[in-house]
Design an enzyme around this catalytic site. Structure first.
Site, PDB file in Angstrom:
ATOM      1  N   ASP A   7       0.876  -1.175   0.000  1.00 22.59           N
ATOM      2  CA  ASP A   7       0.000   0.000   0.000  1.00 22.59           C
ATOM      3  C   ASP A   7       0.913   1.225   0.000  1.00 22.59           C
ATOM      4  O   ASP A   7       1.468   1.582   1.032  1.00 22.59           O
ATOM      5  CB  ASP A   7      -0.902  -0.004   1.230  1.00 22.59           C
ATOM      6  CG  ASP A   7      -1.853   1.185   1.256  1.00 22.59           C
ATOM      7  OD1 ASP A   7      -2.275   1.640   0.174  1.00 22.59           O
ATOM      8  OD2 ASP A   7      -2.163   1.665   2.360  1.00 22.59           O
ATOM      9  N   GLU A  66      -1.210  -1.100  -5.060  1.00 25.68           N
ATOM     10  CA  GLU A  66      -2.442  -0.371  -5.346  1.00 25.68           C
ATOM     11  C   GLU A  66      -2.144   0.789  -6.282  1.00 25.68           C
ATOM     12  O   GLU A  66      -1.138   1.472  -6.132  1.00 25.68           O
ATOM     13  CB  GLU A  66      -3.060   0.154  -4.039  1.00 25.68           C
ATOM     14  CG  GLU A  66      -4.455   0.714  -4.232  1.00 25.68           C
ATOM     15  CD  GLU A  66      -5.117   1.023  -2.903  1.00 25.68           C
ATOM     16  OE1 GLU A  66      -6.089   0.339  -2.569  1.00 25.68           O
ATOM     17  OE2 GLU A  66      -4.646   1.949  -2.227  1.00 25.68           O
ATOM     18  N   ASP A 138      -2.616   0.702   7.307  1.00 29.02           N
ATOM     19  CA  ASP A 138      -1.857   0.609   6.057  1.00 29.02           C
ATOM     20  C   ASP A 138      -1.421  -0.834   5.797  1.00 29.02           C
ATOM     21  O   ASP A 138      -1.408  -1.287   4.654  1.00 29.02           O
ATOM     22  CB  ASP A 138      -0.639   1.542   6.101  1.00 29.02           C
ATOM     23  CG  ASP A 138      -1.047   3.000   6.253  1.00 29.02           C
ATOM     24  OD1 ASP A 138      -1.788   3.491   5.394  1.00 29.02           O
ATOM     25  OD2 ASP A 138      -0.633   3.629   7.242  1.00 29.02           O
TER      26      ASP A 138
END
Length: 164
Positions: A7, A66, A138
């Site tokens: 992430d 992502e 996260d």
């Protein structure tokens, strides 16, 4: 197979590693690489070295990141893009194929709906990886990205078997 989910973030870069054995997913590790405010170059080096250390420690076979979303703050989006570049570079340099997923695709794969809230994502990560201790939101997002990639890889493997 081990899958690393990342992430990307300039301040907090979440990461998570899962093992995939057929339909079974097992938690290996998760964490957050933090960079303190200050010189952008030094922050990017911190993220890069931290991610390289994670890759060396957990030897993943694949990675996923992502995709960046664009927000109202162009400067913030650009900085996030630079952190995302580090998130793509470190695994690619280690010889890993890197998958990319839109935030809504990750949410749909893990929760079942593309507009899920962070709490729902964390709940489903805990459900799919029982007994897990998360290093933070996260890290939960990174594990969700790894789960999404694992599902994608499994689907691709099934399509290859059917065609062959």
């Amino acid at each position: 197979m081990r899958v690393l989910g990342i992430d990307p973030g300039l301040r907090n870069m979440g990461w998570g590693v899962i093992a995939v054995d057929g339909p079974r997913l097992t938690h290996i590790a998760n964490g957050v690489i933090r960079s303190e405010a200050g010189d952008l170059g030094a922050r990017l080096v911190t993220l890069y070295r931290g991610l390289c250390a994670v890759i060396a420690a957990h030897a993943p076979d694949a990675a996923a990141v992502e995709q960046t979303f664009v927000n109202k703050d162009a400067t913030g989006t650009l900085k996030l893009g630079q952190a995302r570049g580090i998130a793509m570079l470190a695994p690619a340099e280690a010889g890993l194929a890197v998958g990319e997923y839109a935030p809504n695709a990750v949410k749909k794969a893990v929760v079942g709906v593309g507009h899920a809230q962070k709490g729902q994502i964390e709940h489903m990560v805990r459900f799919q990886l029982p007994g897990i201790v998360l290093a933070g939101p996260d890290a939960a997002d990174a594990l969700a990205i790894a789960i999404c990639h694992a599902h994608h890889l499994q689907g691709r493997a099934l399509r290859i078997k059917v065609v062959a």
